[in-house]
Design a protein around this motif. Structure first.
Motif, PDB file in Angstrom:
ATOM      1  N   THR A 165      -7.714   0.527   0.015  1.00 45.83           N
ATOM      2  CA  THR A 165      -8.833   0.200   0.902  1.00 45.83           C
ATOM      3  C   THR A 165      -9.235  -1.260   0.744  1.00 45.83           C
ATOM      4  OG1 THR A 165      -9.653   2.469   0.786  1.00 45.83           O
ATOM      5  CG2 THR A 165     -11.211   0.793   1.498  1.00 45.83           C
ATOM      6  N   LEU A 166      -9.315  -1.716  -0.488  1.00 43.83           N
ATOM      7  CA  LEU A 166      -9.607  -3.131  -0.737  1.00 43.83           C
ATOM      8  C   LEU A 166      -8.485  -4.024  -0.226  1.00 43.83           C
ATOM      9  CD1 LEU A 166     -11.100  -2.904  -4.342  1.00 43.83           C
ATOM     10  CD2 LEU A 166     -12.335  -3.556  -2.265  1.00 43.83           C
ATOM     11  N   MET A 167      -7.251  -3.563  -0.409  1.00 40.49           N
ATOM     12  CA  MET A 167      -6.100  -4.338   0.059  1.00 40.49           C
ATOM     13  C   MET A 167      -6.136  -4.479   1.574  1.00 40.49           C
ATOM     14  SD  MET A 167      -3.097  -5.515  -1.394  1.00 40.49           S
ATOM     15  CE  MET A 167      -2.434  -4.345  -2.546  1.00 40.49           C
ATOM     16  N   ALA A 168      -6.472  -3.391   2.262  1.00 38.72           N
ATOM     17  CA  ALA A 168      -6.537  -3.444   3.723  1.00 38.72           C
ATOM     18  C   ALA A 168      -7.618  -4.410   4.176  1.00 38.72           C
ATOM     19  CB  ALA A 168      -6.804  -2.046   4.281  1.00 38.72           C
ATOM     20  N   ALA A 169      -8.765  -4.398   3.479  1.00 40.00           N
ATOM     21  CA  ALA A 169      -9.855  -5.304   3.845  1.00 40.00           C
ATOM     22  C   ALA A 169      -9.495  -6.753   3.571  1.00 40.00           C
ATOM     23  CB  ALA A 169     -11.119  -4.924   3.073  1.00 40.00           C
ATOM     24  N   ALA A 170      -8.749  -6.992   2.495  1.00 37.03           N
ATOM     25  CA  ALA A 170      -8.421  -8.363   2.107  1.00 37.03           C
ATOM     26  C   ALA A 170      -7.236  -8.935   2.865  1.00 37.03           C
ATOM     27  CB  ALA A 170      -8.146  -8.420   0.601  1.00 37.03           C
ATOM     28  N   LEU A 171      -6.195  -8.102   3.083  1.00 38.13           N
ATOM     29  CA  LEU A 171      -4.945  -8.614   3.645  1.00 38.13           C
ATOM     30  C   LEU A 171      -4.550  -7.976   4.968  1.00 38.13           C
ATOM     31  CD1 LEU A 171      -2.795  -8.711   0.354  1.00 38.13           C
ATOM     32  CD2 LEU A 171      -4.189 -10.541   1.340  1.00 38.13           C
ATOM     33  N   GLY A 172      -5.149  -6.814   5.318  1.00 40.75           N
ATOM     34  CA  GLY A 172      -4.777  -6.139   6.566  1.00 40.75           C
ATOM     35  C   GLY A 172      -3.294  -5.823   6.579  1.00 40.75           C
ATOM     36  N   THR A 173      -2.661  -6.045   7.739  1.00 42.65           N
ATOM     37  CA  THR A 173      -1.205  -5.910   7.824  1.00 42.65           C
ATOM     38  C   THR A 173      -0.587  -7.276   8.094  1.00 42.65           C
ATOM     39  OG1 THR A 173      -1.353  -5.381  10.189  1.00 42.65           O
ATOM     40  CG2 THR A 173      -1.291  -3.529   8.657  1.00 42.65           C
ATOM     41  N   GLY A 174      -1.249  -8.304   7.592  1.00 44.63           N
ATOM     42  CA  GLY A 174      -0.807  -9.678   7.805  1.00 44.63           C
ATOM     43  C   GLY A 174       0.399 -10.050   6.968  1.00 44.63           C
ATOM     44  N   PRO A 175       0.848 -11.307   7.072  1.00 42.35           N
ATOM     45  CA  PRO A 175       2.071 -11.746   6.395  1.00 42.35           C
ATOM     46  C   PRO A 175       2.004 -11.645   4.873  1.00 42.35           C
ATOM     47  CG  PRO A 175       0.907 -13.609   7.392  1.00 42.35           C
ATOM     48  CD  PRO A 175       0.276 -12.380   7.917  1.00 42.35           C
ATOM     49  N   MET A 176       0.822 -11.916   4.262  1.00 46.30           N
ATOM     50  CA  MET A 176       0.733 -11.844   2.811  1.00 46.30           C
ATOM     51  C   MET A 176       0.813 -10.406   2.308  1.00 46.30           C
ATOM     52  SD  MET A 176       0.893 -14.743   1.465  1.00 46.30           S
ATOM     53  CE  MET A 176       1.985 -15.208   2.805  1.00 46.30           C
ATOM     54  N   ALA A 177       0.335  -9.456   3.117  1.00 47.40           N
ATOM     55  CA  ALA A 177       0.493  -8.039   2.757  1.00 47.40           C
ATOM     56  C   ALA A 177       1.971  -7.673   2.775  1.00 47.40           C
ATOM     57  CB  ALA A 177      -0.289  -7.159   3.726  1.00 47.40           C
ATOM     58  N   ASP A 178       2.689  -8.126   3.801  1.00 46.08           N
ATOM     59  CA  ASP A 178       4.126  -7.883   3.866  1.00 46.08           C
ATOM     60  C   ASP A 178       4.844  -8.475   2.664  1.00 46.08           C
ATOM     61  OD1 ASP A 178       4.214  -6.380   6.133  1.00 46.08           O
ATOM     62  OD2 ASP A 178       4.902  -7.972   7.459  1.00 46.08           O
ATOM     63  N   VAL A 179       4.482  -9.709   2.313  1.00 46.15           N
ATOM     64  CA  VAL A 179       5.141 -10.404   1.206  1.00 46.15           C
ATOM     65  C   VAL A 179       4.914  -9.666  -0.111  1.00 46.15           C
ATOM     66  CG1 VAL A 179       5.021 -12.476  -0.237  1.00 46.15           C
ATOM     67  CG2 VAL A 179       5.195 -12.700   2.239  1.00 46.15           C
ATOM     68  N   PHE A 180       3.654  -9.321  -0.390  1.00 46.42           N
ATOM     69  CA  PHE A 180       3.366  -8.658  -1.657  1.00 46.42           C
ATOM     70  C   PHE A 180       4.073  -7.308  -1.751  1.00 46.42           C
ATOM     71  CE2 PHE A 180       0.948  -5.489  -4.030  1.00 46.42           C
ATOM     72  CZ  PHE A 180       1.010  -6.047  -5.304  1.00 46.42           C
ATOM     73  N   TYR A 181       3.980  -6.490  -0.703  1.00 49.64           N
ATOM     74  CA  TYR A 181       4.587  -5.164  -0.764  1.00 49.64           C
ATOM     75  C   TYR A 181       6.113  -5.255  -0.858  1.00 49.64           C
ATOM     76  CZ  TYR A 181       0.194  -2.738   0.134  1.00 49.64           C
ATOM     77  OH  TYR A 181      -1.072  -2.236   0.021  1.00 49.64           O
ATOM     78  N   ALA A 182       6.703  -6.238  -0.181  1.00 45.51           N
ATOM     79  CA  ALA A 182       8.155  -6.423  -0.272  1.00 45.51           C
ATOM     80  C   ALA A 182       8.549  -6.790  -1.697  1.00 45.51           C
ATOM     81  CB  ALA A 182       8.611  -7.502   0.705  1.00 45.51           C
ATOM     82  N   ALA A 183       7.796  -7.710  -2.312  1.00 45.66           N
ATOM     83  CA  ALA A 183       8.110  -8.146  -3.673  1.00 45.66           C
ATOM     84  C   ALA A 183       7.883  -7.022  -4.686  1.00 45.66           C
ATOM     85  CB  ALA A 183       7.265  -9.365  -4.034  1.00 45.66           C
ATOM     86  N   PHE A 184       6.851  -6.212  -4.469  1.00 48.84           N
ATOM     87  CA  PHE A 184       6.505  -5.144  -5.403  1.00 48.84           C
ATOM     88  C   PHE A 184       7.450  -3.960  -5.276  1.00 48.84           C
ATOM     89  CE2 PHE A 184       3.280  -1.708  -6.672  1.00 48.84           C
ATOM     90  CZ  PHE A 184       3.575  -1.852  -8.009  1.00 48.84           C
TER      91      PHE A 184
END
Length: 528
Positions: free
Chosen positions: A26-45
């Motif tokens: 929930t915090l992640m969605a509020a901070a990053l949404g589905t934007g490019p940095m969310a994609d980058v972090f989830y891809a790396a993780f």
């Protein structure tokens, strides 16, 4: 401790972890949404997470636990301690070499395997490489954690191993809070999260190490040697590692395909987090508890006891996952709106993620049944058969994902994963039945049909009630109203389902109590 209490212990701790996971997402969605940095972090993780499943949970739950349990039965705690030290020396050394090699290969891995769709954006690729390099040592921590968790489970100390994952979510929530409180940019928050993953891995390892010490085993480091026990472990672990990581294998394939569309990786991750709640609470609990129970029963020659334990576990899974699957399908839009739709997460994002969640709901019973069926092979030291089924399901998943992604985007990847999960479930079930390792019970088949009927009654009640709750669940309604409305719907669903299941005979509490509280028989005397 009875089987149902063991399920409750592991499931309760896993539920706590999943609740913290919801808060994190929930915090992640509020901070990053589905934007490019969310994609980058989830891809790396995703990459260290994949290897964690392949080298840690899959391999050691399938191979280490039966062998460790047998050592306890045959040679007592001292023999099990000696075996664990032999394994620890080899595992630590191998993980160190793997980590060094993967760190050096990270640029190539990101560009060709993790996120090939990022190739058109050099900056995005560069950040993914660096974040993956920071998080990859998490694999080493979690593989050692998995080994010690297997020891604890075999010793019937379930809580420490089950509660350890909570610390990953707690540390990541702390990083997100700090980023949001300081008003950090999305890139900075993603870096906070990357370092928090590594810190959490170290903390989780410390928790289970303390648990092992408390259980009476003090692990020392031995020079790596391929002893007969270690060789046997490796023979079992290689196919088990592939099998245990089926979900992650399919997800990383889906991620590679989804990386061609911005926001697709994050959308899949947000939906994945929701269905991981029932999958984790039920599936992980059954898988963790069932394997050492079956291994010990079979080692002691209690074949009927093992068969009863296996069937009751399947019944337990169906009893809880069938209504959960229907609920995810019907309430997917409401669930995603209440949990995520705020900040950078828009109504359009809700529609996409909800459609993915509904499809995952269809696959949920299959995903959880895999956890209840694979121990039937592993307890008999057969890790190759599940591996073959896994490879077939990966082929199905890949073919469907590649075919459907151009047509229905993220929903195509979810459909592929659900279909692959059900195919794997059918193959595991039919093979156990054909071998005679799974005893067919007409009573169980009848109860399954009645549970499906109870699920249908619950679904009808939800469909009828949903329009009345609509105004309270609308995007413009307050969060408190949305939470209250969703809570009422879930309460209604639970009340209708449980009442229907018990009234029509789909669930028999007396029978469940008698079977799950049955004490294991004492092991027969041997002259070995």
């Amino acid at each position: 401790m009875t089987l149902v209490k063991k399920f409750a212990t592991v499931g309760g701790a896993t539920l706590g972890s999943r609740i913290f996971g919801f808060a994190r997402e929930t915090l992640m969605a509020a901070a990053l949404g589905t934007g490019p940095m969310a994609d980058v972090f989830y891809a790396a993780f995703r990459f260290p997470n994949l290897f964690r499943r392949l080298f840690a949970e899959g391999a050691f739950n399938a191979a280490f636990v039966p062998l460790f349990s047998k050592e306890i039965e045959a040679n007592g705690v001292e023999g099990a301690k000696r075996f664990s030290e032999e394994v620890f020396g080899v595992l630590f050394s191998a993980l160190l070499l793997i980590t060094i090699a993967m760190e050096l290969m990270m640029p190539w891995l990101v560009e060709w395997i993790i996120a090939p769709g990022f190739a058109a954006d050099p900056e995005k690729t560069s950040i993914t490489i660096r974040m993956a390099a920071v998080m990859f040592p998490y694999l080493m921590c979690m593989s050692l954690t998995a080994m010690m968790s297997g020891m604890l489970n075999s010793l019937h100390h379930f809580f420490a191993a089950a509660i350890a994952p909570v610390f990953l979510n707690v540390v990541m929530i702390g990083a997100l809070f700090w980023g949001l409180w300081t008003g950090a940019e999305p890139l900075t928050i993603a870096w906070y999260l990357s370092w928090s993953v590594l810190a959490a891995g170290i903390l989780q390892l410390a928790v289970v190490y303390i648990g092992v010490r408390h259980a009476g085993i003090d692990i020392g480091f031995r020079r790596p040697r391929l002893t007969p026990n270690v060789k046997r472990l490796l023979v079992l672990a290689v196919p088990a590692a592939v099998t245990g990581g089926i979900t992650q294998i399919n997800q990383i394939i889906g991620q590679a395909i989804a990386s061609g569309k911005e926001g697709a990786i994050a959308a899949l991750q947000y939906a994945d987090r929701i269905y991981q709640l029932p999958l984790g609470v039920v599936g992980v609990a059954v898988g963790v508890v069932l394997l050492p129970e079956l291994a010990r029963a079979l080692k002691a020659g209690h074949v009927k006891e093992a068969a009863n334990t296996q069937n009751r576990s399947i019944e337990f899974v169906l009893f809880l996952t069938l209504p959960a699957a229907a609920g995810l399908w019907i309430l997917s839009d409401a669930i995603i709106r209440v949990l995520y739709e705020r900040g950078a997460f828009s109504a359009e994002n809700t529609a996409v993620v909800a459609s993915i969640l509904a499809i995952y709901g269809i696959g949920l019973p299959g995903f959880v049944l895999i956890k209840a069926l694979q121990p039937g092979f592993y307890a008999r030291e057969d890790t190759r058969t599940p591996m073959r089924f896994t490879m077939l399901s990966v082929v199905v998943n890949t073919g469907l994902a590649v075919t459907l992604f151009p047509l229905i985007a993220e929903r195509g990847i979810a459909t592929a994963e659900a279909a692959a999960g059900w195919i794997n479930t059918i193959l595991l079930f039919s093979t156990l039945l054909w071998r005679g390792d799974l005893v067919w019970e007409w009573a169980l088949a009848k109860r399954t049909a009645l549970l499906l009927a109870a699920t249908g009654i619950m679904s009808a009640a939800l469909v009828y009630a949903l329009p009345y709750a609509g105004p309270w669940l609308a995007p413009e309604a307050s969060l408190l109203s949305q939470v209250a409305a969703l809570g009422c719907l879930l309460s209604l669903a639970m009340a209708v389902y449980f009442a229907s299941a018990f009234l029509i005979g789909g669930a028999d509490m007396g029978l469940i109590r008698r079977n799950l509280k049955r004490k294991p028989k004492a092991a027969p005397e041997t002259t070995e």
